[in-house]
Design a protein around this motif. Structure first.
Motif, mmCIF file in Angstrom:
data_model
loop_
_atom_site.group_PDB
_atom_site.id
_atom_site.type_symbol
_atom_site.label_atom_id
_atom_site.label_comp_id
_atom_site.label_asym_id
_atom_site.label_seq_id
_atom_site.Cartn_x
_atom_site.Cartn_y
_atom_site.Cartn_z
ATOM 1 N N ALA A 1 36.719 46.224 31.017
ATOM 2 C CA ALA A 1 37.533 45.868 32.179
ATOM 3 C C ALA A 1 37.098 44.519 32.751
ATOM 4 C CB ALA A 1 37.433 46.957 33.242
ATOM 5 N N GLN A 2 35.778 44.273 32.789
ATOM 6 C CA GLN A 2 35.286 42.993 33.291
ATOM 7 C C GLN A 2 35.710 41.844 32.374
ATOM 8 O OE1 GLN A 2 31.132 43.006 35.027
ATOM 9 N NE2 GLN A 2 31.150 45.069 34.161
ATOM 10 N N SER A 3 35.654 42.073 31.075
ATOM 11 C CA SER A 3 36.077 41.034 30.128
ATOM 12 C C SER A 3 37.558 40.729 30.295
ATOM 13 C CB SER A 3 35.784 41.480 28.693
ATOM 14 O OG SER A 3 34.408 41.566 28.453
ATOM 15 N N ALA A 4 38.363 41.784 30.437
ATOM 16 C CA ALA A 4 39.798 41.588 30.633
ATOM 17 C C ALA A 4 40.058 40.776 31.891
ATOM 18 C CB ALA A 4 40.502 42.942 30.717
ATOM 19 N N ALA A 5 39.400 41.136 32.979
ATOM 20 C CA ALA A 5 39.611 40.441 34.240
ATOM 21 C C ALA A 5 39.219 38.966 34.139
ATOM 22 C CB ALA A 5 38.813 41.122 35.352
ATOM 23 N N TYR B 1 41.896 37.164 32.231
ATOM 24 C CA TYR B 1 43.124 37.063 33.013
ATOM 25 C C TYR B 1 42.977 36.035 34.139
ATOM 26 C CZ TYR B 1 44.312 41.397 30.539
ATOM 27 O OH TYR B 1 44.574 42.336 29.567
ATOM 28 N N ALA B 2 41.781 35.911 34.700
ATOM 29 C CA ALA B 2 41.542 34.888 35.723
ATOM 30 C C ALA B 2 41.736 33.486 35.144
ATOM 31 C CB ALA B 2 40.141 35.032 36.300
ATOM 32 N N ALA C 1 55.495 34.070 30.209
ATOM 33 C CA ALA C 1 54.796 34.610 29.040
ATOM 34 C C ALA C 1 53.425 35.153 29.433
ATOM 35 C CB ALA C 1 54.655 33.523 27.974
ATOM 36 N N ILE C 2 52.726 34.453 30.336
ATOM 37 C CA ILE C 2 51.405 34.904 30.785
ATOM 38 C C ILE C 2 51.524 36.241 31.513
ATOM 39 C CG2 ILE C 2 49.522 34.402 32.399
ATOM 40 C CD1 ILE C 2 49.933 31.421 31.702
ATOM 41 N N ILE C 3 52.463 36.330 32.441
ATOM 42 C CA ILE C 3 52.632 37.577 33.203
ATOM 43 C C ILE C 3 53.051 38.720 32.287
ATOM 44 C CG2 ILE C 3 53.830 38.701 35.106
ATOM 45 C CD1 ILE C 3 51.861 36.450 35.866
ATOM 46 N N ASP C 4 53.954 38.458 31.364
ATOM 47 C CA ASP C 4 54.365 39.506 30.414
ATOM 48 C C ASP C 4 53.177 40.025 29.617
ATOM 49 O OD1 ASP C 4 57.030 39.492 31.139
ATOM 50 O OD2 ASP C 4 57.639 38.082 29.567
ATOM 51 N N ALA C 5 52.217 39.126 29.307
ATOM 52 C CA ALA C 5 51.082 39.498 28.466
ATOM 53 C C ALA C 5 50.040 40.311 29.212
ATOM 54 C CB ALA C 5 50.438 38.242 27.873
ATOM 55 N N ILE C 6 49.859 40.063 30.511
ATOM 56 C CA ILE C 6 48.728 40.695 31.202
ATOM 57 C C ILE C 6 49.124 41.784 32.190
ATOM 58 C CG2 ILE C 6 47.476 38.517 31.001
ATOM 59 C CD1 ILE C 6 47.787 38.171 34.027
ATOM 60 N N ALA C 7 50.374 41.813 32.639
ATOM 61 C CA ALA C 7 50.769 42.759 33.680
ATOM 62 C C ALA C 7 51.128 44.120 33.096
ATOM 63 C CB ALA C 7 51.953 42.209 34.476
ATOM 64 N N TRP D 1 44.509 51.223 32.562
ATOM 65 C CA TRP D 1 44.444 51.416 31.121
ATOM 66 C C TRP D 1 45.797 51.949 30.646
ATOM 67 C CZ3 TRP D 1 41.506 49.778 27.370
ATOM 68 C CH2 TRP D 1 41.576 50.388 26.117
ATOM 69 N N ASN D 2 46.421 51.253 29.696
ATOM 70 C CA ASN D 2 47.763 51.650 29.247
ATOM 71 C C ASN D 2 47.747 52.415 27.920
ATOM 72 O OD1 ASN D 2 47.288 49.706 27.295
ATOM 73 N ND2 ASN D 2 49.198 48.580 27.639
ATOM 74 N N GLY D 3 46.580 52.816 27.482
ATOM 75 C CA GLY D 3 46.446 53.530 26.217
ATOM 76 C C GLY D 3 45.814 52.699 25.131
ATOM 77 N N SER D 4 45.887 51.362 25.274
ATOM 78 C CA SER D 4 45.282 50.494 24.266
ATOM 79 C C SER D 4 44.640 49.243 24.857
ATOM 80 C CB SER D 4 46.344 50.055 23.248
ATOM 81 O OG SER D 4 47.394 49.339 23.893
ATOM 82 N N ASP D 5 44.859 48.996 26.153
ATOM 83 C CA ASP D 5 44.313 47.777 26.747
ATOM 84 C C ASP D 5 44.363 47.896 28.271
ATOM 85 O OD1 ASP D 5 43.168 45.278 26.786
ATOM 86 O OD2 ASP D 5 44.832 44.257 25.791
ATOM 87 N N TRP D 6 43.644 46.980 28.938
ATOM 88 C CA TRP D 6 43.692 46.897 30.391
ATOM 89 C C TRP D 6 44.812 45.961 30.807
ATOM 90 C CZ3 TRP D 6 41.072 50.273 33.129
ATOM 91 C CH2 TRP D 6 39.893 50.826 32.605
ATOM 92 N N LYS D 7 45.621 46.397 31.787
ATOM 93 C CA LYS D 7 46.715 45.586 32.295
ATOM 94 C C LYS D 7 46.629 45.497 33.814
ATOM 95 C CE LYS D 7 48.576 44.816 28.279
ATOM 96 N NZ LYS D 7 48.614 43.448 27.702
ATOM 97 N N VAL D 8 47.217 44.448 34.362
ATOM 98 C CA VAL D 8 47.086 44.142 35.785
ATOM 99 C C VAL D 8 48.134 44.883 36.609
ATOM 100 C CG1 VAL D 8 47.125 42.315 37.523
ATOM 101 C CG2 VAL D 8 46.149 41.866 35.256
#
Length: 274
Positions: free
Chosen positions: A108-112, A115-116, A132-138, A229-236
């Motif tokens: 989770a820290q790595s994802a954040a 994303y920052a 594209a950025i928002i679609d990828a991380i949200a 957690w969406n089942g495979s990754d962390w999302k915002v």
């Protein structure tokens, strides 16, 4: 409303502000020290020796108090400033942003942190790249809200106020600089499927050019994320920002606009998958 991580003032006005030490005489470096005293040289020598001892001790291996923080577990909250962290190498890529983070506090820290970097970069100033950025991380449940919020933030009036054209382009002969560099992360709350993470960052923002009236300045800020957690990754789910913690500016002389522009073009930014 989402805010831009490298902006001290959010959507209202120019997004940078440089904090100078007390007694600073204007824009530029703090007064330079000339000749260090003998006592200072002695202290520096002791510090160097201590650092060398610490490095040698760390090479000795063994279990230390910070091992748990870098092994993928959730023991303790102490930061480990030197060892790489993360449960596994991150090899995924979504719209140029690292993906596939581990379902753990470290993941989770790595994802954040990643994303920052994405939210605090110059890609946010062009509509297509921003979407594209928002679609990828949200998270799917918040994509629409985040898109609308950031589109409002990056209005034509805001872009004009910082010296950019309506499509996010810098004036001729100038280089637009917007880069976020995470200095550290910490878990504020973690329950397995959701995480609140804070990312302490330094940032650079402005227009590099001899005729620039908005020179590149640096600032410090903390970006906060609510991740799911969406089942495979962390999302915002949500993101916010506050100023600081901000260290006192050092003695380095300020570089010229040309040197800054060359550095930004010559030194590529990093992703922060760990």
């Amino acid at each position: 409303m989402p805010t831009h991580p490298s902006s001290d003032t959010g959507q209202d006005g120019p997004p940078t502000r440089t904090r100078m030490p007390e007694g600073h005489g204007g824009h530029g470096a703090a007064p330079r020290r000339t000749k260090p005293s003998r006592a200072l040289v002695t202290v520096l020598g002791v510090v160097v020796v201590l650092v060398a001892v610490i490095v040698l001790a760390n090479r000795g291996g063994g279990n230390t108090a910070s091992d748990g923080a870098s092994s993928g577990g959730t023991k303790g909250t102490n930061a480990n400033p030197t060892a790489p962290t993360g449960d596994k190498p991150v090899t995924g890529n979504n719209a140029g942003i690292a993906s596939g983070f581990a379902k753990s506090e470290q993941g989770a820290q790595s994802a954040a942190a990643n994303y920052a970097v994405a939210l605090g970069g110059d890609g946010m100033f062009t509509t297509d790249r921003r979407h594209a950025i928002i679609d990828a991380i949200a998270d799917k449940s918040t994509v629409g809200t985040m898109q609308a919020g950031f589109d409002t933030n990056y209005s034509k009036a805001f872009l004009a106020g910082i010296g950019l054209s309506a499509d996010g382009a810098a004036p001729a002969g100038m280089t637009f600089v917007d880069r976020t560099i995470p200095a550290g992360t910490k878990i504020d709350k973690f329950d397995g499927d959701t995480a609140n993470v804070s990312v302490w960052c330094a940032g650079m923002f402005g227009l590099a050019g001899n005729a620039s009236t908005k020179p590149v300045t640096n600032n410090w800020f903390t970006v906060t994320f609510t991740l799911k957690w969406n089942g495979s990754d962390w999302k915002v789910l949500d993101t916010g920002q506050k100023k600081g913690p901000t260290p006192v500016s050092g003695d380095n002389p300020v570089s010229g606009a040309g040197e800054i522009a060359d550095a930004v073009k010559g030194f590529g930014g990093f992703t922060y998958a760990r």
